[in-house]
Enzyme design. Structure first.
Site, PDB file in Angstrom:
ATOM      1  N   ASP A  80      43.248  98.500  67.730  1.00 23.95           N
ATOM      2  CA  ASP A  80      41.903  98.318  68.256  1.00 23.95           C
ATOM      3  C   ASP A  80      40.971  99.278  67.514  1.00 23.95           C
ATOM      4  O   ASP A  80      41.175 100.496  67.570  1.00 23.95           O
ATOM      5  CB  ASP A  80      41.956  98.694  69.739  1.00 23.95           C
ATOM      6  CG  ASP A  80      40.866  98.039  70.535  1.00 23.95           C
ATOM      7  OD1 ASP A  80      41.169  97.560  71.625  1.00 23.95           O
ATOM      8  OD2 ASP A  80      39.718  98.028  70.057  1.00 23.95           O
ATOM      9  N   ASP A 136      37.580  93.281  66.166  1.00 27.11           N
ATOM     10  CA  ASP A 136      38.027  94.669  66.229  1.00 27.11           C
ATOM     11  C   ASP A 136      39.473  94.815  66.733  1.00 27.11           C
ATOM     12  O   ASP A 136      39.876  95.896  67.133  1.00 27.11           O
ATOM     13  CB  ASP A 136      37.093  95.477  67.137  1.00 27.11           C
ATOM     14  CG  ASP A 136      37.099  94.963  68.571  1.00 27.11           C
ATOM     15  OD1 ASP A 136      37.612  93.857  68.807  1.00 27.11           O
ATOM     16  OD2 ASP A 136      36.578  95.668  69.452  1.00 27.11           O
ATOM     17  N   GLU A 137      40.229  93.753  66.710  1.00 33.63           N
ATOM     18  CA  GLU A 137      41.541  93.757  67.360  1.00 33.63           C
ATOM     19  C   GLU A 137      42.562  92.908  66.625  1.00 33.63           C
ATOM     20  O   GLU A 137      42.227  91.809  66.186  1.00 33.63           O
ATOM     21  CB  GLU A 137      41.385  93.094  68.728  1.00 33.63           C
ATOM     22  CG  GLU A 137      41.575  93.947  69.927  1.00 33.63           C
ATOM     23  CD  GLU A 137      41.412  93.089  71.164  1.00 33.63           C
ATOM     24  OE1 GLU A 137      42.426  92.555  71.625  1.00 33.63           O
ATOM     25  OE2 GLU A 137      40.270  92.940  71.634  1.00 33.63           O
TER      26      GLU A 137
END
Length: 391
Positions: free
Chosen positions: A19, A119-120
């Site tokens: 993350d 973002d992951e």
DNA sequence: CCCTCGATCAC
DNA sequence: CCTCATATCGAGGG
């Protein structure tokens, strides 16, 4: 090496969830390092008035003052009134660029990689590590430093025997942290998590669970499955109980887009139907562009309308055949919009937001279609363990 | 069984 | 005061 207690020949998987920390705001800090020590708020301005819109992401400095994602910009400004705070408009193409740079390394070295969001990601390191959890920290450190070098971004990594545990772990300590849960620790770890730490349990489902007296993960883990099914239905109940026990078999697999959509907030509520048509046209072009970039065709079109009072209305149509025609898209979008307003007899309509989503997507090159067919087939042959449980 | 729609999550 | 994109499920209708 951790063996599965049920079968000594099967070793545990070793899964990462990565993350990127307070991502959009961190990107802005990298672009303008002088902002680093100030409260920084990345905003989605809706253009209705100078401060309309919401907070997308803020840095930790801003969070100290109670700024949160989804909060109206106006509220965030009042909380930071006495601070030297910075409010910036969202810049997706820049964030996207940094995201790709950051994830590239993980994608290259992992056994399998799954994009989840900008973002992951999840990554399977079972082979890479020999399922040796004692090697996980070294690997995580290695990834973190590589991302730091290539982009200057920090991230948080969770490691566990499955996606569920890895995801909860990456959220456990933040930012710039590594949390490793080896197979023996799973039960204890999950039991002391808050019930809302389980992906899929948000405010509504928490209340629903509480109404049956379920307030803890451990209670959910042993709650009667039949009663849980009455409450949530078959799929969700099964998922929830497995999750509460730390069980999750879903594989890491490449991301396939299933929907492409855009929604816009209008500068002023529109009351005249005529004025909606040009907006629908430009929305059609936007989603069509993305569709073409991804070489996909669509079979379902959804038009959604958000009214002045924030009530949502949607209308959709499923075509007999997949299409790649922008004219067809535009025509159907128009008629769906009219359907939506007639259906709800909105004689005086106040349209605040309007959007178009395409779904039922498939590759439009014959070659890929065949590949996709086989991919589907193998998945279906193996449903119980393979089917994606996520809510 | 398919279609359509709303709810929910979470970014 | 109230964004945007996406995924999944379940209910209800036909």
């Amino acid at each position: 090496m951790f063996k599965n207690p049920k079968d000594n020949n099967i070793v545990s998987r070793l899964i990462f969830h990565l993350d990127l920390d307070y991502f959009y705001a961190q990107c802005e800090e990298i672009r303008s390092p002088e902002l680093r020590n100030h409260p920084l708020v990345v905003c989605v301005y809706s253009g209705r008035n100078p401060d309309s819109g919401v907070v997308s992401t803020s840095n930790y400095k801003a969070r100290e003052f109670g700024v949160k994602s989804g909060m109206p910009i106006k509220i965030a400004k009042s909380k930071l009134a006495n601070e030297d705070a910075e409010f910036l408009p969202i810049d997706m193409s820049y964030y996207n660029h940094l995201s790709i740079l950051a994830m590239e390394f993980v994608r290259k070295i992992a056994d399998a990689y799954e994009y989840v969001g900008i973002d992951e990601c999840y990554a399977d390191f079972s082979r890479y590590s020999g399922s040796d959890f004692s090697r996980a920290r070294k690997i995580a450190d290695f990834i973190k430093s590589e991302i730091k070098v290539s982009t200057n971004l920090t991230c948080s990594i969770g490691v566990g025997p499955n996606k569920l545990v890895a995801k909860i772990a990456s959220n456990f300590q933040k930012p710039d942290a590594i949390t490793i849960i080896n197979p023996q620790e799973v039960k204890a770890f999950i039991a002391r998590c808050d019930i809302e730490d389980i992906p899929g349990i948000g405010p509504k489902n928490r209340i629903k669970l509480e109404s049956s007296g379920i307030e803890s993960v451990s209670h959910l883990a042993k709650f009667d499955l039949f009663r849980l099914k009455e409450l949530f239905g078959y799929k969700i109940a099964t998922y929830l109980q497995n999750a509460a026990r730390g069980i999750d078999d879903t594989p890491i697999r490449p991301h396939v887009s299933k929907q492409i959509g855009r929604i816009v907030t209008l500068k002023n509520d529109v009351t005249n139907i005529e004025n909606i048509f040009p907006i629908l046209s430009s929305l059609s072009s936007l989603v069509y562009d993305t569709l073409m970039t991804r070489q996909l065709s669509f079979k379902t079109i959804i038009v959604r309308v958000v009214l002045h009072n924030l009530r949502q209305v949607t209308c959709s149509r499923n075509l007999k055949l997949s299409s790649t025609s922008i004219e067809e898209l535009q025509n159907i979008a128009r008629s769906l919009f009219l359907e939506a307003i007639h259906l709800h007899s909105l004689s005086f309509l106040d349209v605040r937001r309007i959007g178009i989503t395409l779904s039922d997507l498939s590759s439009y090159t014959g070659q890929n279609k065949i590949l996709q067919y086989f991919a589907e087939g193998s998945r279906n042959g193996n449903q119980e363990s393979n089917k994606n449980n996520k809510l």
